[in-house]
Design a protein around this motif. Structure first.
Motif, PDB file in Angstrom:
ATOM      1  N   HIS A 279     -33.349   1.225  29.007  1.00 45.97           N
ATOM      2  CA  HIS A 279     -34.273   0.526  29.709  1.00 45.97           C
ATOM      3  C   HIS A 279     -33.974  -0.744  30.682  1.00 45.97           C
ATOM      4  O   HIS A 279     -34.344  -0.745  31.859  1.00 45.97           O
ATOM      5  CB  HIS A 279     -35.290   0.036  28.664  1.00 45.97           C
ATOM      6  CG  HIS A 279     -36.649  -0.834  29.200  1.00 45.97           C
ATOM      7  ND1 HIS A 279     -37.392  -0.257  29.941  1.00 45.97           N
ATOM      8  CD2 HIS A 279     -36.671  -2.257  29.233  1.00 45.97           C
ATOM      9  CE1 HIS A 279     -38.553  -1.083  30.252  1.00 45.97           C
ATOM     10  NE2 HIS A 279     -37.789  -2.305  29.880  1.00 45.97           N
ATOM     11  N   ALA A 280     -32.682  -1.314  30.047  1.00 41.68           N
ATOM     12  CA  ALA A 280     -32.147  -2.583  30.869  1.00 41.68           C
ATOM     13  C   ALA A 280     -31.609  -1.903  32.166  1.00 41.68           C
ATOM     14  O   ALA A 280     -31.805  -2.457  33.370  1.00 41.68           O
ATOM     15  CB  ALA A 280     -31.213  -3.110  30.050  1.00 41.68           C
TER      16      ALA A 280
ATOM     17  N   THR B 254     -24.916  -3.509  29.471  1.00 38.27           N
ATOM     18  CA  THR B 254     -26.189  -3.381  28.796  1.00 38.27           C
ATOM     19  C   THR B 254     -25.644  -2.737  27.304  1.00 38.27           C
ATOM     20  O   THR B 254     -26.356  -3.176  26.237  1.00 38.27           O
ATOM     21  CB  THR B 254     -27.322  -2.308  29.300  1.00 38.27           C
ATOM     22  OG1 THR B 254     -26.986  -1.159  29.531  1.00 38.27           O
ATOM     23  CG2 THR B 254     -27.740  -3.150  30.542  1.00 38.27           C
TER      24      THR B 254
ATOM     25  N   ASP C 241     -32.099 -14.247  23.658  1.00 39.39           N
ATOM     26  CA  ASP C 241     -32.929 -13.590  22.415  1.00 39.39           C
ATOM     27  C   ASP C 241     -31.700 -13.276  21.351  1.00 39.39           C
ATOM     28  O   ASP C 241     -31.958 -13.285  20.084  1.00 39.39           O
ATOM     29  CB  ASP C 241     -33.658 -12.435  22.950  1.00 39.39           C
ATOM     30  CG  ASP C 241     -34.705 -12.587  23.690  1.00 39.39           C
ATOM     31  OD1 ASP C 241     -34.986 -14.009  23.719  1.00 39.39           O
ATOM     32  OD2 ASP C 241     -35.119 -11.744  24.490  1.00 39.39           O
TER      33      ASP C 241
ATOM     34  N   ALA D  35     -33.158   2.380  18.866  1.00 36.65           N
ATOM     35  CA  ALA D  35     -33.864   1.568  19.358  1.00 36.65           C
ATOM     36  C   ALA D  35     -32.846   0.757  20.380  1.00 36.65           C
ATOM     37  O   ALA D  35     -33.378   0.304  21.568  1.00 36.65           O
ATOM     38  CB  ALA D  35     -34.771   0.559  18.689  1.00 36.65           C
ATOM     39  N   LEU D  36     -31.944   0.243  20.052  1.00 40.65           N
ATOM     40  CA  LEU D  36     -30.846  -0.473  20.778  1.00 40.65           C
ATOM     41  C   LEU D  36     -30.377   0.255  22.059  1.00 40.65           C
ATOM     42  O   LEU D  36     -30.261  -0.247  22.949  1.00 40.65           O
ATOM     43  CB  LEU D  36     -29.644  -0.876  19.961  1.00 40.65           C
ATOM     44  CG  LEU D  36     -30.097  -2.166  18.983  1.00 40.65           C
ATOM     45  CD1 LEU D  36     -28.775  -2.222  17.860  1.00 40.65           C
ATOM     46  CD2 LEU D  36     -30.487  -3.329  19.939  1.00 40.65           C
TER      47      LEU D  36
ATOM     48  N   TYR E 188     -24.306  -5.678  25.413  1.00 39.16           N
ATOM     49  CA  TYR E 188     -25.424  -6.468  24.691  1.00 39.16           C
ATOM     50  C   TYR E 188     -25.898  -5.618  23.676  1.00 39.16           C
ATOM     51  O   TYR E 188     -26.378  -6.577  22.366  1.00 39.16           O
ATOM     52  CB  TYR E 188     -26.512  -6.688  25.773  1.00 39.16           C
ATOM     53  CG  TYR E 188     -26.118  -7.937  26.785  1.00 39.16           C
ATOM     54  CD1 TYR E 188     -27.024  -9.081  26.687  1.00 39.16           C
ATOM     55  CD2 TYR E 188     -25.212  -7.793  27.733  1.00 39.16           C
ATOM     56  CE1 TYR E 188     -26.668 -10.097  27.376  1.00 39.16           C
ATOM     57  CE2 TYR E 188     -24.754  -8.862  28.460  1.00 39.16           C
ATOM     58  CZ  TYR E 188     -25.594  -9.934  28.325  1.00 39.16           C
ATOM     59  OH  TYR E 188     -25.459 -11.310  29.154  1.00 39.16           O
ATOM     60  N   ALA E 189     -26.353  -4.453  23.655  1.00 41.64           N
ATOM     61  CA  ALA E 189     -26.762  -3.657  22.329  1.00 41.64           C
ATOM     62  C   ALA E 189     -25.655  -3.826  21.380  1.00 41.64           C
ATOM     63  O   ALA E 189     -26.046  -3.944  20.084  1.00 41.64           O
ATOM     64  CB  ALA E 189     -26.929  -2.312  23.002  1.00 41.64           C
TER      65      ALA E 189
ATOM     66  N   TRP F 242     -31.906 -12.031  27.654  1.00 46.55           N
ATOM     67  CA  TRP F 242     -31.576 -11.241  26.606  1.00 46.55           C
ATOM     68  C   TRP F 242     -30.447 -11.774  25.822  1.00 46.55           C
ATOM     69  O   TRP F 242     -30.674 -11.700  24.333  1.00 46.55           O
ATOM     70  CB  TRP F 242     -30.889  -9.940  27.195  1.00 46.55           C
ATOM     71  CG  TRP F 242     -30.840  -8.832  26.237  1.00 46.55           C
ATOM     72  CD1 TRP F 242     -30.884  -8.574  24.812  1.00 46.55           C
ATOM     73  CD2 TRP F 242     -30.571  -7.363  26.528  1.00 46.55           C
ATOM     74  NE1 TRP F 242     -30.690  -7.601  24.241  1.00 46.55           N
ATOM     75  CE2 TRP F 242     -30.338  -6.727  25.233  1.00 46.55           C
ATOM     76  CE3 TRP F 242     -30.015  -6.867  27.707  1.00 46.55           C
ATOM     77  CZ2 TRP F 242     -29.716  -5.390  25.293  1.00 46.55           C
ATOM     78  CZ3 TRP F 242     -29.627  -5.152  27.646  1.00 46.55           C
ATOM     79  CH2 TRP F 242     -29.618  -4.775  26.368  1.00 46.55           C
TER      80      TRP F 242
ATOM     81  N   GLU G 127     -34.360  -1.333  34.570  1.00 51.91           N
ATOM     82  CA  GLU G 127     -35.080  -2.657  34.965  1.00 51.91           C
ATOM     83  C   GLU G 127     -34.010  -3.413  36.024  1.00 51.91           C
ATOM     84  O   GLU G 127     -34.630  -3.669  36.921  1.00 51.91           O
ATOM     85  CB  GLU G 127     -34.984  -3.660  33.924  1.00 51.91           C
ATOM     86  CG  GLU G 127     -36.468  -3.213  32.941  1.00 51.91           C
ATOM     87  CD  GLU G 127     -37.641  -3.281  33.735  1.00 51.91           C
ATOM     88  OE1 GLU G 127     -38.172  -4.398  34.025  1.00 51.91           O
ATOM     89  OE2 GLU G 127     -38.425  -2.176  33.635  1.00 51.91           O
TER      90      GLU G 127
ATOM     91  N   GLN H 253     -32.016   2.731  23.298  1.00 49.12           N
ATOM     92  CA  GLN H 253     -33.030   2.539  24.289  1.00 49.12           C
ATOM     93  C   GLN H 253     -33.158   1.571  25.226  1.00 49.12           C
ATOM     94  O   GLN H 253     -33.516   1.591  26.247  1.00 49.12           O
ATOM     95  CB  GLN H 253     -34.244   3.255  23.629  1.00 49.12           C
ATOM     96  CG  GLN H 253     -34.329   4.573  23.226  1.00 49.12           C
ATOM     97  CD  GLN H 253     -34.558   5.676  24.290  1.00 49.12           C
ATOM     98  OE1 GLN H 253     -35.151   5.146  25.328  1.00 49.12           O
ATOM     99  NE2 GLN H 253     -33.696   6.716  24.160  1.00 49.12           N
ATOM    100  N   ARG H 254     -32.933   0.427  24.358  1.00 52.68           N
ATOM    101  CA  ARG H 254     -32.970  -0.954  25.069  1.00 52.68           C
ATOM    102  C   ARG H 254     -32.022  -1.008  26.092  1.00 52.68           C
ATOM    103  O   ARG H 254     -32.223  -1.366  27.366  1.00 52.68           O
ATOM    104  CB  ARG H 254     -32.787  -2.003  24.090  1.00 52.68           C
ATOM    105  CG  ARG H 254     -32.761  -3.475  24.849  1.00 52.68           C
ATOM    106  CD  ARG H 254     -34.091  -3.973  25.223  1.00 52.68           C
ATOM    107  NE  ARG H 254     -34.091  -5.180  25.964  1.00 52.68           N
ATOM    108  CZ  ARG H 254     -34.077  -6.491  25.764  1.00 52.68           C
ATOM    109  NH1 ARG H 254     -34.026  -6.561  24.224  1.00 52.68           N
ATOM    110  NH2 ARG H 254     -33.865  -7.465  26.462  1.00 52.68           N
TER     111      ARG H 254
END
Length: 417
Positions: free
Chosen positions: A10-11, A96, A47, A3-4, A99-100, A44, A14, A6-7
């Motif tokens: 995705h970032a 990104t 978060d 999931a990370l 960040y993951a 992010w 974006e 993929q995040r």
């Protein structure tokens, strides 16, 4: 961890939407979309429970403090600017993924601080000099503050117009102990793809020579000047182009590029009286590159002399090679092996922020395979599985560094006792 990963992907998608030019990805230093990039990444970071600041060079810095005020810092990241009509992953994926990594380690105690770097500029598009962002961290940005862009706006003026204060640049410099900098980046070339390897560990960032060669002969009538009487500047330059290619093909690791070649007066029935060429010469070992340059310049002068042509050589840039840190490289190799991945060594022919930070701290790079070997191009891409593997290797590397640093601290305390 899927999931990370993929995040992170995705970032990238974006952030690719934040562009100066509709229909393509173009984001140069301090352009209006840079504020949106900062806002997206800042959200992010919040978060993740990280503190956030934008330094005087426009770099976004998200930080997780260490257990003590004097804890060293491990830095992760890359750049968020692009070349014109770029792909979505060059630089940005390294940000990104950093960040993951922070997300994966959010609840894991670390014996050092973790700082995520999103450099405002690396590509050199707007000002013709790269690394404006990372220069700020090593205290060398002052050297280019007066440089102007095509509109006559200096770096200093651009910072001020963006709301930044160049007088605060000293606060952007790295202070205190630095454990090192690790940059994840797409390879931008075909080596890992050809080897069937998802990742590679960078040995060194190649040094470069850049030169301009001006061949001066004599323009004359193409029909009435016998071959033996010609002073053809373009013929000498053309022979040099082939000589550069031949030497590079015969020298392992050397790349030689004549990216510009033009002649004047440029008429079909006139012998070229002048020719201008560039040379970009790169190798990860300075001695090899310097020997090749000496050989090529000797050949260039000989080729010119044979044709009654004079040659003027102007050096426009010399950048020494930057070997990357053996300890961090070994940590990346061990982490890759623990994940069941063979990550071959390879040099980087392109410059990266890691080469700037290497002047201040240990630095290393992990390359991700470029499936179609394209970069600085809209078709730049990555394999999602490679992104997840890179994330796993990066997390494992940080944990290993934490264990190693913790053991060193424990040993130091015992020795002091």
């Amino acid at each position: 961890m899927g999931a990370l990963a993929q995040r992170a992907l995705h970032a990238c998608a974006e952030l690719a939407r934040l562009t100066e030019t509709p229909g393509e990805i173009t984001r140069t230093f301090l352009c209006p979309p840079s504020r949106e990039v900062t806002a997206y990444l800042s959200a992010w970071a919040h978060d993740l429970g990280l503190s956030v600041r934008v330094d005087a060079a426009g770099n976004l810095r998200a930080r997780r403090e260490g257990p003590a005020p004097d804890s060293p810092t491990l830095y992760l990241g890359s750049h968020v600017d692009t070349v014109p009509n770029a792909g979505a992953y060059d630089g940005v994926l390294g940000v990104t993924l950093a960040y993951a990594v922070a997300g994966a380690l959010r609840r894991t105690p670390l014996p050092f601080a973790l700082e995520l770097l999103a450099f405002s500029e690396e590509e050199g598009v707007r000002y013709g000099v790269p690394f404006i962002g990372s220069r700020a961290l090593v205290g060398t940005l002052d050297e280019v503050l007066g440089r102007q862009d095509a509109q006559g706006v200096s770096v200093r003026a651009a910072l001020e117009a963006y709301g930044l204060n160049p007088a605060e640049l000293p606060a952007a410099e790295v202070r205190g102990p630095a454990l090192g900098f690790v940059e994840l980046h797409i390879e931008q070339g075909p080596v890992l793809q050809a080897a069937g390897a998802p990742l590679g560990v960078v040995t060194a960032i190649a040094g470069q020579h850049r030169l301009r060669l001006d061949f001066a002969g004599q323009a004359a009538h193409a029909g009435t000047t016998p071959m033996a009487h010609r002073r053809d500047a373009l013929a000498a330059a053309a022979r040099f182009v082939v000589a550069a290619e031949d030497l590079a093909r015969a020298t392992p690791g050397l790349v030689a590029t004549v990216g510009v070649l033009n002649a004047s007066p440029g008429a079909i029935n006139v012998i070229p009286g002048a020719a201008h060429a560039t040379l970009d010469l790169r190798h990860e070992v300075d001695a090899v590159r310097e020997a090749a340059l000496k050989t090529l310049l000797a050949q260039a002068h000989a080729l010119a002399t044979e044709r009654g042509v004079t040659l003027t050589v102007t050096e426009t840039m010399t950048q020494p090679a930057v070997p990357l840190d053996p300890g961090l490289r070994a940590a990346l190799h061990r982490a890759a092996a623990a994940e069941g991945v063979v990550a071959p060594d390879l040099p980087s022919g392109a410059g990266h922020d890691a080469m700037v930070l290497a002047a201040r701290m240990p630095a290393a790079m992990l390359f991700l395979r470029s499936p179609n070997a394209l970069s600085h191009h809209p078709d730049e891409t990555v394999e999602p599985g490679d992104v997840e593997t890179a994330l796993r290797v990066a997390v494992r590397t940080v944990l290993a560094l934490a264990q190693e640093h913790g053991a060193q601290e424990h040993g130091a305390r015992e020795h002091g006792a």
